[in-house]
Design a protein around this motif. Structure first.
Motif, PDB file in Angstrom:
ATOM      1  N   ILE A  13       0.868  -1.183   0.000  1.00  0.00           N
ATOM      2  CA  ILE A  13       0.000   0.000   0.000  1.00  0.00           C
ATOM      3  C   ILE A  13       0.898   1.223   0.000  1.00  0.00           C
ATOM      4  N   ARG A  14       0.655   2.109  -0.962  1.00  0.00           N
ATOM      5  CA  ARG A  14       1.436   3.356  -1.052  1.00  0.00           C
ATOM      6  C   ARG A  14       0.512   4.556  -1.012  1.00  0.00           C
ATOM      7  N   LEU A  15       0.875   5.519  -0.211  1.00  0.00           N
ATOM      8  CA  LEU A  15       0.191   6.810  -0.185  1.00  0.00           C
ATOM      9  C   LEU A  15       1.211   7.856  -0.603  1.00  0.00           C
ATOM     10  N   ARG A  16       0.830   8.734  -1.521  1.00  0.00           N
ATOM     11  CA  ARG A  16       1.751   9.762  -2.013  1.00  0.00           C
ATOM     12  C   ARG A  16       1.081  11.121  -1.980  1.00  0.00           C
ATOM     13  N   VAL A  63      -0.575  12.861   0.303  1.00  0.00           N
ATOM     14  CA  VAL A  63      -1.942  12.807   0.813  1.00  0.00           C
ATOM     15  C   VAL A  63      -2.125  13.847   1.912  1.00  0.00           C
ATOM     16  N   GLN A 118       3.315  10.757   3.089  1.00  0.00           N
ATOM     17  CA  GLN A 118       3.857   9.706   2.232  1.00  0.00           C
ATOM     18  C   GLN A 118       3.946   8.461   3.108  1.00  0.00           C
ATOM     19  N   PHE A 126      -4.498  14.467   5.263  1.00  0.00           N
ATOM     20  CA  PHE A 126      -5.335  13.691   6.170  1.00  0.00           C
ATOM     21  C   PHE A 126      -5.721  14.578   7.337  1.00  0.00           C
ATOM     22  N   THR A 149       4.409   3.894   2.888  1.00  0.00           N
ATOM     23  CA  THR A 149       4.461   2.611   2.188  1.00  0.00           C
ATOM     24  C   THR A 149       4.388   1.514   3.245  1.00  0.00           C
TER      25      THR A 149
END
Length: 181
Positions: free
Chosen positions: A33-36, A38, A65, A40, A67
């Protein structure tokens, strides 16, 4: 409404079941799972009392960011690798890099091989939170038992002030190594 805490209970209540019928083992493996980049926000609208430093009732993360990989479910335990985490919180606190092997159980969250880097601090440790149930997080300081074993590292008051505003104005560094409970 009006009760202190992070309000996890509504999620637990929503998903609670009295069904005792045996079921297949839960299979959860999303791969990576990758967040780039973002944004929140966690805002507890029951409160409107801004805090100096990080306001845990109004958390806003930018440039998040992350992972996560290697998810394993074993009975009531979830294992995962946090390969990278970084963000800037609205208070100004900046996490440049974090990684860890994480273990979640109903009564513990454990961060093994935890590495945390900010502009001012470098920490390497093992960190464990033990608790009776998720509601204990509503009274974190008194009900969650924390244990850490630190490798040699540096912890700056410039970072601590976001969690303990009383330290604002102090610019000391602490060299830290050993076990803390």
């Amino acid at each position: 409404p009006g009760k202190p805490g992070l309000n996890f209970k509504f999620l637990l209540d929503y998903f609670a079941s009295t069904d005792t019928t045996p079921s297949k083992p839960f299979d959860f493996n999303p791969g990576e799972i990758r967040l780039r980049n973002v944004s929140f926000a966690y805002i507890d609208k029951r409160y409107n009392d801004p805090a100096d430093g990080i306001d845990f009732e109004d958390i806003r993360l930018d440039k998040l960011q992350a992972t996560l990989s290697n998810f394993i479910v074993q009975n009531d335990t979830l294992l995962a690798d946090l390969d990278h985490l970084s963000f800037t919180e609205k208070s100004g606190f900046r996490l440049e890099y974090m990684e860890s092997n994480i273990r979640f159980t109903p009564n513990e969250v454990e961060f093994q091989n935890l590495l945390i880097n900010t502009p001012n601090s470098n920490i390497q440790c093992e960190y464990k939170m033990s608790f009776e149930n998720a509601e204990d997080f509503d009274d974190y300081i008194n009900k969650v038992r924390m244990t850490s074993v630190f490798e040699e590292g540096t912890l700056s008051f410039l970072d601590l002030r976001y969690f303990a505003p009383e330290l604002k104005g102090l610019e000391h560094e602490i060299l830290i190594k050993g076990k803390v409970r």
